[in-house]
Enzyme design. Structure first.
Site, PDB file in Angstrom:
ATOM      1  N   CYS A  86       0.698  -0.964  -0.281  1.00 49.73           N
ATOM      2  CA  CYS A  86      -0.353  -0.123  -0.214  1.00 49.73           C
ATOM      3  C   CYS A  86       0.843   1.411  -0.131  1.00 49.73           C
ATOM      4  O   CYS A  86      -0.002   2.332   0.067  1.00 49.73           O
ATOM      5  CB  CYS A  86      -0.772  -0.392   1.396  1.00 49.73           C
ATOM      6  SG  CYS A  86      -2.242  -1.122   1.056  1.00 49.73           S
ATOM      7  N   HIS A 222      -3.073   6.959   2.242  1.00 47.35           N
ATOM      8  CA  HIS A 222      -4.075   5.661   1.982  1.00 47.35           C
ATOM      9  C   HIS A 222      -5.109   4.750   2.103  1.00 47.35           C
ATOM     10  O   HIS A 222      -5.658   5.548   3.454  1.00 47.35           O
ATOM     11  CB  HIS A 222      -2.604   4.988   1.929  1.00 47.35           C
ATOM     12  CG  HIS A 222      -3.228   3.148   1.309  1.00 47.35           C
ATOM     13  ND1 HIS A 222      -3.748   2.741   0.847  1.00 47.35           N
ATOM     14  CD2 HIS A 222      -3.236   1.532   3.221  1.00 47.35           C
ATOM     15  CE1 HIS A 222      -4.117   1.523   0.679  1.00 47.35           C
ATOM     16  NE2 HIS A 222      -3.492   0.804   1.970  1.00 47.35           N
ATOM     17  N   ASN A 253     -10.235  -0.408  -0.923  1.00 47.33           N
ATOM     18  CA  ASN A 253      -8.656  -0.433  -0.112  1.00 47.33           C
ATOM     19  C   ASN A 253      -7.829  -1.090  -0.998  1.00 47.33           C
ATOM     20  O   ASN A 253      -8.079  -2.407  -1.449  1.00 47.33           O
ATOM     21  CB  ASN A 253      -8.150  -1.486   0.980  1.00 47.33           C
ATOM     22  CG  ASN A 253      -6.804  -1.010   1.157  1.00 47.33           C
ATOM     23  OD1 ASN A 253      -6.027  -1.413   0.229  1.00 47.33           O
ATOM     24  ND2 ASN A 253      -6.019  -1.816   2.329  1.00 47.33           N
TER      25      ASN A 253
END
Length: 297
Positions: A86, A222, A253
């Protein structure tokens, strides 16, 4: 055993996007790359390097970035993949910045792309419901004024066990009955780490760039969890005028793709504009993290 209410209360996610079975990470990357090239106003032949960040490309070799470079017409650009989960997009921006500053490249294409749906277990409540598919890209090139601040990046491998793959490809080869490996996480540990350890890293990026929280216009962390985002805003003491990327509500996500997807949406919807100062920070499996202040393209 998870309801829509349970998911929204804990993560802020309402919907997520998942690609069709025949769509690959390369397909997603090519589409995002072509949009970035068009937006930058350059020809694909002017790209000197292609950096792809992904953890969901199945082939160990050849690198997906080389295939992408060929498909978009960027040959003979240098091309390589990075695995930073990520934090991958911010890692790619850090490397592109260094390549341009050193004179090793003039224009660098940075892509964050993931097809997380290939690594989910529908019965897993720890991480699978979070994950979506997508790709985002940007061109980093020369500028008369600084457009990318110093990168604050690092890792903490002592917490590698908190986000993990159920088994290795080697184990799968020896025991096919295991099936495809999927992702898991220790949600509480990851939440505490991200919510309380990443704000100081973001502050370091502000300090290194020589700006304060009052001077930035946009904050794009993020897109891991809406509660993590809220906690970081509180710790950084961001003023109300700062626009915050909250793309997670609609896209879930998307790992390395989350920051560029969120930025693209803010620009497209007019919530942010070209020239705005943006603080961006990625963090995830490894555990790894990276942050920098950038001028939005």
């Amino acid at each position: 055993d998870s309801s829509d209410e349970w998911i929204q209360q804990r993560t802020g996610i309402i919907t997520r996007r998942r690609a069709d079975a025949d769509v690959t990470v390369i397909d997603l990357s090519v589409e995002a790359a072509n949009k970035a090239i068009a937006a930058a106003g350059i020809a694909a032949s002017e790209i000197d390097a292609v950096i792809l960040s992904t953890v969901t490309y199945f082939n160990q070799t050849p690198a997906a970035s080389a295939i992408i470079a060929d498909r978009i017409g960027a040959n003979p650009a240098a091309a390589y993949d990075i695995s930073a989960a990520c934090a991958g997009y911010t890692y790619g921006i850090a490397q592109a910045d260094a390549l341009v500053r050193s004179g090793s490249a003039r224009n660098v294409l940075v892509i964050g792309a993931e097809k997380m749906s290939d690594f989910i277990d529908p019965t897993d409540r720890s991480i699978s419901f979070l994950l979506g598919d997508g790709a985002g890209a940007a061109i980093v090139g020369p500028s008369d004024i600084p457009g990318i601040g110093p990168s604050m990046w690092g890792s903490d491998g002592s917490k590698a066990h908190t986000i993990y793959q159920t088994h290795s490809w080697q184990e799968l080869g020896a025991n096919p009955e295991l099936g495809m490996p999927t992702l898991r996480q220790d949600g509480q540990s990851v939440f505490k780490w991200a919510a309380f350890k990443m704000a100081p890293i973001a502050q370091q990026a502000l300090d290194a760039a020589g700006v304060t929280a009052d001077e930035i216009q946009v904050f794009v962390p993020h897109q891991a969890n809406m509660r993590i985002i809220d906690q970081m805003i509180k710790q950084l003491k961001l003023p109300d005028h700062v626009v915050v990327g909250r793309d997670i509500a609609d896209t879930g996500n998307t790992s390395a793709a989350s920051i560029p997807l969120a930025i693209d949406r803010l620009l497209a919807e007019g919530q942010a504009k070209s020239g705005d100062l943006c603080l961006q920070i990625g963090f995830g499996a490894g555990l790894v993290y990276g942050a920098q202040v950038v001028v939005l393209p």
